[in-house]
Scaffold this motif. Structure first.
Motif, short mmCIF file in Angstrom:
data_model
loop_
_atom_site.label_atom_id
_atom_site.label_comp_id
_atom_site.label_asym_id
_atom_site.label_seq_id
_atom_site.Cartn_x
_atom_site.Cartn_y
_atom_site.Cartn_z
N SER A 77 15.03 -10.46 56.43
CA SER A 77 14.40 -10.25 55.12
C SER A 77 14.78 -11.39 54.19
O SER A 77 15.89 -11.89 54.22
CB SER A 77 14.81 -8.89 54.53
OG SER A 77 16.21 -8.70 54.59
N ALA A 78 13.80 -11.80 53.39
CA ALA A 78 13.99 -12.86 52.40
C ALA A 78 14.18 -12.19 51.04
O ALA A 78 13.35 -11.39 50.62
CB ALA A 78 12.77 -13.78 52.37
N ALA A 138 11.41 -10.26 49.16
CA ALA A 138 10.17 -11.01 48.95
C ALA A 138 9.33 -11.11 50.22
O ALA A 138 8.14 -11.39 50.17
CB ALA A 138 10.49 -12.41 48.44
N GLY A 139 9.96 -10.86 51.37
CA GLY A 139 9.27 -10.93 52.64
C GLY A 139 10.17 -10.48 53.75
O GLY A 139 11.39 -10.37 53.57
N VAL A 176 4.84 -11.22 53.54
CA VAL A 176 5.41 -11.77 52.32
C VAL A 176 4.70 -11.11 51.14
O VAL A 176 3.48 -11.00 51.13
CB VAL A 176 5.26 -13.31 52.25
CG1 VAL A 176 5.74 -13.86 50.92
CG2 VAL A 176 6.01 -13.96 53.41
N ASP A 177 5.49 -10.65 50.19
CA ASP A 177 4.96 -10.03 48.98
C ASP A 177 3.97 -11.00 48.33
O ASP A 177 4.24 -12.20 48.22
CB ASP A 177 6.13 -9.74 48.03
CG ASP A 177 5.73 -8.99 46.78
OD1 ASP A 177 4.77 -9.39 46.09
OD2 ASP A 177 6.42 -8.00 46.46
N ALA A 209 6.81 -1.25 53.75
CA ALA A 209 5.77 -1.22 52.72
C ALA A 209 4.97 -2.52 52.68
O ALA A 209 3.74 -2.49 52.57
CB ALA A 209 6.41 -0.96 51.35
N LEU A 210 5.64 -3.65 52.79
CA LEU A 210 4.93 -4.94 52.78
C LEU A 210 3.99 -5.05 53.96
O LEU A 210 2.86 -5.55 53.84
CB LEU A 210 5.93 -6.11 52.81
CG LEU A 210 6.69 -6.38 51.52
CD1 LEU A 210 7.80 -7.40 51.76
CD2 LEU A 210 5.75 -6.85 50.42
#
Length: 155
Positions: A55-56, A63-64, A83-84, A20-21
């Motif tokens: 993934s963060a 968040a990313g 990154v979001d 999605a990001l």
């Protein structure tokens, strides 16, 4: 941002957010290409094909994310970094970059990795340049319509 950032590798629960990001930023700057549509529909292809997805996470939220994808010729590609928007400007991209570069060098024992991008992605290009990536291709790309720059990082 003072909340801790956790970097996970190959967390399958993060894959929908990874997709999605990436779809969000691609649609914001470009158009989803066929490979992007495949990534959105089945993001697990990155893991099933031998790749790695980092993934963060902040307070349990993705968040990313970024992928490291193997190619048949033995090279590995940093791809689909996102990154979001709510977390941009807080070093999330750098933490993901560090995780990918460290994994590629220390675990995969690679000499280099590459990426494909577009000069419209100014923030991403600044991140790559700060991390010692160098341009190795400029101009149209034979496969990806949106790509007009290629970079390499010697590890």
């Amino acid at each position: 941002m003072t909340r801790p950032v956790e970097i996970h590798r190959n967390d399958r629960s993060a894959l929908p957010r990874f997709a999605a990001l990436n779809a969000e930023w691609i649609e914001d700057l470009h158009v989803l290409e066929e490979s992007d549509k495949a990534m959105v529909a089945t993001p697990e292809i990155y893991l099933d094909n031998g790749g790695q997805v980092f993934s963060a996470h902040i307070d349990g939220e993705v968040a990313g994310a970024v992928a490291l994808k193997p190619h048949p010729d033995g090279r590995w590609e940093l791809t689909k970094m996102a990154v979001d928007q709510r977390f941009r400007g807080h070093g999330i991209g750098q933490k993901l970059m560090d995780a990918v570069q460290d994994y590629a060098r220390d675990i995969l024992k690679l000499d280099s990795i590459f990426l494909l991008s577009n000069t419209k992605n100014e923030a991403a290009l600044r991140l790559y340049e700060r991390n010692g990536w160098t341009v190795n291709h400029e101009g149209t790309h034979p496969i990806y319509a949106r790509c007009n720059i290629g970079m390499e990082k010697r590890l």
